[in-house]
Design a protein around this motif. Structure first.
Motif, PDB file in Angstrom:
ATOM      1  N   ASN A   1       0.843  -1.193   0.000  1.00 54.92           N
ATOM      2  CA  ASN A   1       0.000   0.000   0.000  1.00 54.92           C
ATOM      3  C   ASN A   1       0.877   1.241   0.000  1.00 54.92           C
ATOM      4  O   ASN A   1       1.940   1.259   0.636  1.00 54.92           O
ATOM      5  N   LEU A   2       0.423   2.255  -0.702  1.00 55.46           N
ATOM      6  CA  LEU A   2       1.127   3.537  -0.689  1.00 55.46           C
ATOM      7  C   LEU A   2       0.135   4.635  -1.015  1.00 55.46           C
ATOM      8  O   LEU A   2      -0.720   4.470  -1.885  1.00 55.46           O
ATOM      9  N   SER A   3       0.267   5.758  -0.318  1.00 55.98           N
ATOM     10  CA  SER A   3      -0.517   6.946  -0.642  1.00 55.98           C
ATOM     11  C   SER A   3       0.450   8.077  -0.945  1.00 55.98           C
ATOM     12  O   SER A   3       1.353   8.360  -0.150  1.00 55.98           O
ATOM     13  N   ALA A   4       0.281   8.695  -2.111  1.00 57.36           N
ATOM     14  CA  ALA A   4       1.170   9.778  -2.526  1.00 57.36           C
ATOM     15  C   ALA A   4       0.342  11.006  -2.877  1.00 57.36           C
ATOM     16  O   ALA A   4      -0.657  10.897  -3.596  1.00 57.36           O
ATOM     17  N   THR A   5       0.753  12.170  -2.374  1.00 63.78           N
ATOM     18  CA  THR A   5       0.042  13.420  -2.656  1.00 63.78           C
ATOM     19  C   THR A   5       1.033  14.462  -3.165  1.00 63.78           C
ATOM     20  O   THR A   5       2.046  14.731  -2.521  1.00 63.78           O
ATOM     21  N   TRP A   6       0.707  15.052  -4.330  1.00 67.37           N
ATOM     22  CA  TRP A   6       1.547  16.081  -4.928  1.00 67.37           C
ATOM     23  C   TRP A   6       0.721  17.279  -5.347  1.00 67.37           C
ATOM     24  O   TRP A   6      -0.425  17.126  -5.766  1.00 67.37           O
ATOM     25  N   GLN A   7       1.317  18.435  -5.193  1.00 64.01           N
ATOM     26  CA  GLN A   7       0.747  19.684  -5.706  1.00 64.01           C
ATOM     27  C   GLN A   7       1.606  20.119  -6.885  1.00 64.01           C
ATOM     28  O   GLN A   7       2.811  20.321  -6.742  1.00 64.01           O
ATOM     29  N   THR A   8       0.977  20.237  -8.052  1.00 63.80           N
ATOM     30  CA  THR A   8       1.736  20.662  -9.230  1.00 63.80           C
ATOM     31  C   THR A   8       1.054  21.864  -9.875  1.00 63.80           C
ATOM     32  O   THR A   8      -0.166  21.981  -9.872  1.00 63.80           O
ATOM     33  N   PRO A   9       1.857  22.760 -10.443  1.00 63.44           N
ATOM     34  CA  PRO A   9       1.321  24.029 -10.922  1.00 63.44           C
ATOM     35  C   PRO A   9       0.797  23.973 -12.344  1.00 63.44           C
ATOM     36  O   PRO A   9       1.184  23.121 -13.147  1.00 63.44           O
TER      37      PRO A   9
END
Length: 361
Positions: free
Chosen positions: A17-25
Motif C-alpha cells: 500500500n502507498l498513498s502519494a500526494t503532490w501539488q503541481t502548478p
C-alpha cells in the motif's frame, strides 16, 4: 528518439500500500506551441512561466492486487466521482504502461482538486497530468530507492507529456522549455527542461493575474486545435516563427529588455488565436470582453508608461503580466477597471512559482 532511459528497472521490493500526494502548478506559455505529431511531439519549442497559486493537488492511493493484466483505477475530482474524465486518463495509462509496468499491479484511487476553475483556459490538464505523473514516480521511487530527484523530475515530465503536452512544463520552474531548440542547452521534444540561462532580476517574482472572462467549457479542446495545424496553410511558417521567437526571448530574459518582452509575448498570444481564426474549421476563442480587456491594457500602458502586458491561452481568459515593482498600481487598475469585464468580477492573482511540491500525509 531515445526513450530507453525511462524504462522501469525491475525491482524485487514489494510495496503493498502507498498513498502519494503532490501539488503541481499550471503554467502559462510565453512562446506558444500549437501543433504536434505522435507521440505528443511538439512542432516547435515553447517556454512558459510556472505559476504559484494555480495548481492541482492529487492523491493516488495504491493497493497491490493479484490480477495484473489491466489498469484498474477510480477517479474523483473535487470530491465527486468523475467517470467522464476516465477515458482520457485510461488513454494516458495505456501510453505510459511500457515505462511504468507497475501500474498494472495496483488498484489506484485518484483524487484531485484544482485551485482554479476547470476547463477555463488555465491549463488544468497541465497541472492535472503532471500531478498524476509525480504520484506515479513516488511509487517508483519506493520500488527503486536509488532514483535521483533529477531523474524523477525528468521522467515525470516525460510521462506527463504523454497525457498533455504542456504538462511537461509543470514539473519544475520558474521558466521551463519544452521542445528541442538549437540555442537551449539540454532541450528535448520528450520532456521539459528548466531554462538554462541567466534570468534578469526584473523577470523574477513576475506577476500574472488571470482574468476569468469566461469560466465555461472551452469552445474547442486543445487536442482538436492542435490537429487543425496538420493541413493549416500557415503552419510551417508559424513553427519557424515560434522557434525564432524563443531564441529572441532567451536573450530578452537574460538582458532584461522588458519592452521587447512585451512586444514578443503579446504577438505570440495574438498569433495563437490567429492560427485558430485561419484554420478550417475556424474558431473565435476570444469573447467580446477579451478584446475590451486588451484595449484597456494598451490604454493603461500608454498613459502610465507601464510595463503591463497580456498573454492568452487557447480560450477567452486573459493573463495580465507585470513586474513585481508595479504590483500595487496594476492590481488597483485590475480591481477598479479590468475586473468589470470578468464573470462576477472574478480574477486570480498569481505569480511565478517553482514547480511540483510533495505534500506530507
Amino acid at each position: 528518439m531515445n526513450t530507453s532511459e525511462f524504462a522501469f528497472q525491475p525491482s524485487s521490493k514489494t510495496i503493498v500500500n502507498l498513498s502519494a500526494t503532490w501539488q503541481t502548478p499550471s503554467n502559462i506559455a510565453l512562446v506558444k506551441y500549437w501543433g504536434k505529431s505522435n507521440p505528443q511531439i511538439p512542432k516547435n519549442a515553447s517556454i512558459s512561466f510556472t505559476l504559484n497559486n494555480c495548481h492541482t493537488i492529487t492523491t493516488i492511493d495504491f493497493e497491490k492486487k493479484t490480477n495484473s493484466n489491466k489498469v484498474d483505477f477510480e477517479l474523483f475530482f473535487e470530491g465527486k466521482k468523475k467517470d467522464d474524465f476516465k477515458p482520457k486518463i485510461t488513454n494516458f495509462f495505456e501510453r505510459i504502461k511500457q515505462y511504468c509496468p507497475y501500474i498494472l499491479e495496483y488498484k489506484m484511487v485518484i483524487s484531485s482538486k484544482n485551485s482554479f476553475p476547470h476547463s477555463s483556459g488555465i491549463a488544468s490538464s497541465a497541472s492535472g497530468m503532471s500531478a498524476i505523473a509525480m504520484c506515479l514516480l513516488n511509487l517508483e521511487k519506493e520500488l527503486n530507492p536509488d532514483l535521483t530527484d533529477e531523474f524523477i523530475n525528468k521522467k515525470a515530465s516525460f510521462l506527463a507529456r504523454l497525457g498533455s503536452g504542456s504538462a511537461s512544463r509543470s514539473v519544475e520552474g520558474s521558466l521551463v522549455v519544452w521542445g528541442e531548440h538549437p540555442e537551449i542547452k539540454g532541450s528535448s521534444d520528450l520532456f521539459g527542461v528548466k531554462f538554462p540561462n541567466e534570468i534578469h532580476p526584473i523577470f523574477e517574482n513576475y506577476c500574472d493575474t488571470i482574468l476569468l472572462v469566461d469560466k465555461g467549457e472551452k469552445q474547442v479542446s486543445s487536442t482538436v486545435g492542435h490537429n487543425l495545424m496538420h493541413n493549416h496553410p500557415y503552419a510551417e511558417q508559424r513553427f519557424k516563427q515560434a522557434n525564432e521567437n524563443l531564441a529572441k526571448l532567451s536573450k530578452i530574459l537574460e538582458n532584461g529588455e522588458i519592452k521587447e518582452f512585451i512586444n514578443l509575448v503579446e504577438s505570440e498570444a495574438l498569433t495563437l488565436h490567429a492560427m485558430m481564426l485561419t484554420s478550417n474549421p475556424y474558431f473565435i476563442l476570444m469573447k467580446p470582453n477579451t478584446l475590451e480587456v486588451i484595449n484597456k491594457i494598451w490604454e493603461y500602458r500608454a498613459q502610465n508608461n507601464s510595463n503591463i502586458c497580456f498573454t492568452l491561452d487557447a480560450g477567452a481568459n486573459v493573463h495580465v503580466l507585470y513586474p513585481n515593482a508595479e504590483k500595487t498600481e496594476i492590481e488597483l487598475f485590475i480591481k477598479n477597471t479590468l475586473a468589470t469585464y470578468c464573470q462576477k468580477n472574478q480574477y486570480i492573482c498569481d505569480s511565478v512559482g517553482f514547480g511540483a511540491k510533495f505534500l506530507q500525509p
